[in-house]
Design an enzyme around this catalytic site. Structure first.
Site, mmCIF file in Angstrom:
data_model
loop_
_atom_site.group_PDB
_atom_site.id
_atom_site.type_symbol
_atom_site.label_atom_id
_atom_site.label_comp_id
_atom_site.label_asym_id
_atom_site.label_seq_id
_atom_site.Cartn_x
_atom_site.Cartn_y
_atom_site.Cartn_z
ATOM 1 N N HIS A 174 -1.445 -0.135 -9.811
ATOM 2 C CA HIS A 174 -2.020 -1.066 -8.829
ATOM 3 C C HIS A 174 -2.608 -2.322 -9.502
ATOM 4 O O HIS A 174 -3.815 -2.571 -9.439
ATOM 5 C CB HIS A 174 -3.087 -0.353 -7.978
ATOM 6 C CG HIS A 174 -3.305 -1.028 -6.646
ATOM 7 N ND1 HIS A 174 -3.643 -0.342 -5.503
ATOM 8 C CD2 HIS A 174 -3.236 -2.326 -6.270
ATOM 9 C CE1 HIS A 174 -3.774 -1.181 -4.500
ATOM 10 N NE2 HIS A 174 -3.529 -2.402 -4.935
ATOM 11 N N ARG A 214 0.853 -1.187 0.000
ATOM 12 C CA ARG A 214 0.000 0.000 0.000
ATOM 13 C C ARG A 214 0.891 1.241 0.000
ATOM 14 O O ARG A 214 1.917 1.279 0.717
ATOM 15 C CB ARG A 214 -0.899 0.027 1.249
ATOM 16 C CG ARG A 214 -2.061 -0.940 1.229
ATOM 17 C CD ARG A 214 -3.103 -0.576 0.168
ATOM 18 N NE ARG A 214 -4.251 -1.473 0.189
ATOM 19 C CZ ARG A 214 -4.369 -2.585 -0.540
ATOM 20 N NH1 ARG A 214 -3.392 -2.953 -1.360
ATOM 21 N NH2 ARG A 214 -5.456 -3.331 -0.479
ATOM 22 N N GLU A 224 -4.348 7.151 -4.814
ATOM 23 C CA GLU A 224 -4.560 6.553 -6.140
ATOM 24 C C GLU A 224 -5.899 7.004 -6.711
ATOM 25 O O GLU A 224 -6.842 7.192 -5.944
ATOM 26 C CB GLU A 224 -4.541 5.027 -6.013
ATOM 27 C CG GLU A 224 -3.191 4.525 -5.542
ATOM 28 C CD GLU A 224 -3.152 3.003 -5.357
ATOM 29 O OE1 GLU A 224 -4.154 2.315 -5.651
ATOM 30 O OE2 GLU A 224 -2.118 2.518 -4.900
HETATM 31 C C1 DGY Z 1 -5.286 -6.334 -2.602
HETATM 32 O O1 DGY Z 1 -5.954 -7.345 -2.856
HETATM 33 O O2 DGY Z 1 -5.223 -5.842 -1.482
HETATM 34 C C2 DGY Z 1 -4.537 -5.732 -3.726
HETATM 35 O O3 DGY Z 1 -3.921 -4.568 -3.414
HETATM 36 C C3 DGY Z 1 -5.401 -5.600 -4.945
HETATM 37 O O4 DGY Z 1 -5.472 -6.818 -5.515
#
Ligand code: DGY
Length: 321
Positions: free
Chosen positions: A287, A239, A268
């Site tokens: 992402h 993240r 984002e």
């Molecule tokens: C998640 O699943 O947390 C990812 O960042 C997106 O697939």
């Protein structure tokens, strides 16, 4: 008999919705590339029995308070930093996520970013497209080796371990930092536990795999980048909030570290004029860590199964605890 109602906060493929329609009345925000308007989500929270949300939807107090009959919110991601899990628990609303099904796919992309940054893949692809290739030259786009180098994985969960497995195949020396020791990774992969500081100092590749929590928010700041080697490459597929982005940009600009591979950002989506995109030594992706057809379908199937289980009075497969 009346079927329960489910609101899906993004347009999903028809074959996926078919499965949902076998046990529920389905309403959906009909746009694939646009976040569900907040007002609509709040309105549907009032009347639905279940919600299927994306990581771009804020499942906060306001939304949870709007949920009059919602029993379960299935978040289409393994991460759930967009959800106020504690408050949901207080309200008796079950939250589910999609672990396991995306582990290998996300580890693949993490390794791809690591290698792309090391071997300057995006720069090289742009170079050839722009017609700059005039001859083979001894140091043309020379990058850094990956094999036999040291990787430091911060956050040794399932995806961290899957990244370590890949690193082992490249004969890398594997360091990790985690809240608790992972004896299995130590025994089977030869991973060595290090303090955060030691890991930063010793790694050629620092890979952030930790979830975003109040403890990990901004943990990669100017101080952290300063401790890394000048040749270090920082990779983040977890993240963006774990990083102080302006510190990362300064570190990349001023040669404090050599490069970065980033799939996630503080806010984002980022726009084309974001400063990170002006840097030659950063590889940036929108992402897409888990974005393969197989995995995204598996994530959707997992969310649907979770909703079904709860609406049928059963335990969900993958509740967030
Ligand atoms: C998640 O699943 O947390 C990812 O960042 C997106 O697939």
């Amino acid at each position: 008999m009346e079927m329960p109602s489910v609101f899906v906060a993004r347009k999903l493929p028809e074959e996926v919705l078919k499965a949902l329609r076998t046990f529920a009345d389905v309403e959906m925000w009909d746009k694939e590339d646009e976040v569900c308007p907040r007002d609509l989500l709040l309105e549907k929270a009032k009347t639905s029995d279940a919600l299927l949300t994306m990581l771009s939807d804020q499942v906060d107090k306001e939304l949870l308070d709007a949920c009059e009959g919602v029993k379960v919110i299935a978040n289409l991601a393994v991460g759930y930093d967009n959800v106020d899990v504690e408050y949901a628990k207080e309200k008796g609303i079950i939250i589910t996520n999609t672990p396991d099904v995306l582990t290998e796919t996300t580890a693949d992309l993490t390794f791809l970013l690591l290698m792309s940054a090391a071997r300057r893949v995006t720069e090289a692809a742009a170079y050839i497209k722009e017609g700059k290739w005039t001859s083979w030259s001894p140091m043309l786009l020379a990058g850094a080796d990956v094999h036999h180098k040291t990787i430091g994985i911060v956050g040794m969960g399932n995806i961290g371990r899957a990244v370590a497995k890949r690193a082992k195949g490249f004969d890398m020396n594997i360091l990790y930092h985690n809240r608790s020791r992972d004896t299995e990774a130590e025994e089977s992969l030869g991973a060595e536990y290090r303090s955060f500081e030691d890991l930063l100092q010793a790694s050629d590749f620092v890979v952030c795999m930790t979830p975003l929590t109040s403890e990990t928010k901004g943990m990669f700041d100017a101080g952290a980048f300063k401790k890394m080697k000048r040749e270090a490459i920082f990779v983040n597929t977890s993240r963006g909030g774990t990083v102080v982005e302006e510190d990362l940009i300064a570190a990349l600009r001023n040669g404090v570290i050599a490069g970065a591979g980033l799939d996630v950002f503080e806010n984002e989506p980022i726009r084309a004029d974001h400063p990170i995109l002006q840097l030659e030594n950063a590889v940036a992706l929108p992402h897409i860590g888990s974005a393969t057809r197989e995995t995204r379908f598996a994530m959707m199937a997992c969310s649907i199964e979770n909703i079904k289980q709860v609406l049928e009075g059963e335990k969900p497969l993958t509740p967030v605890r």
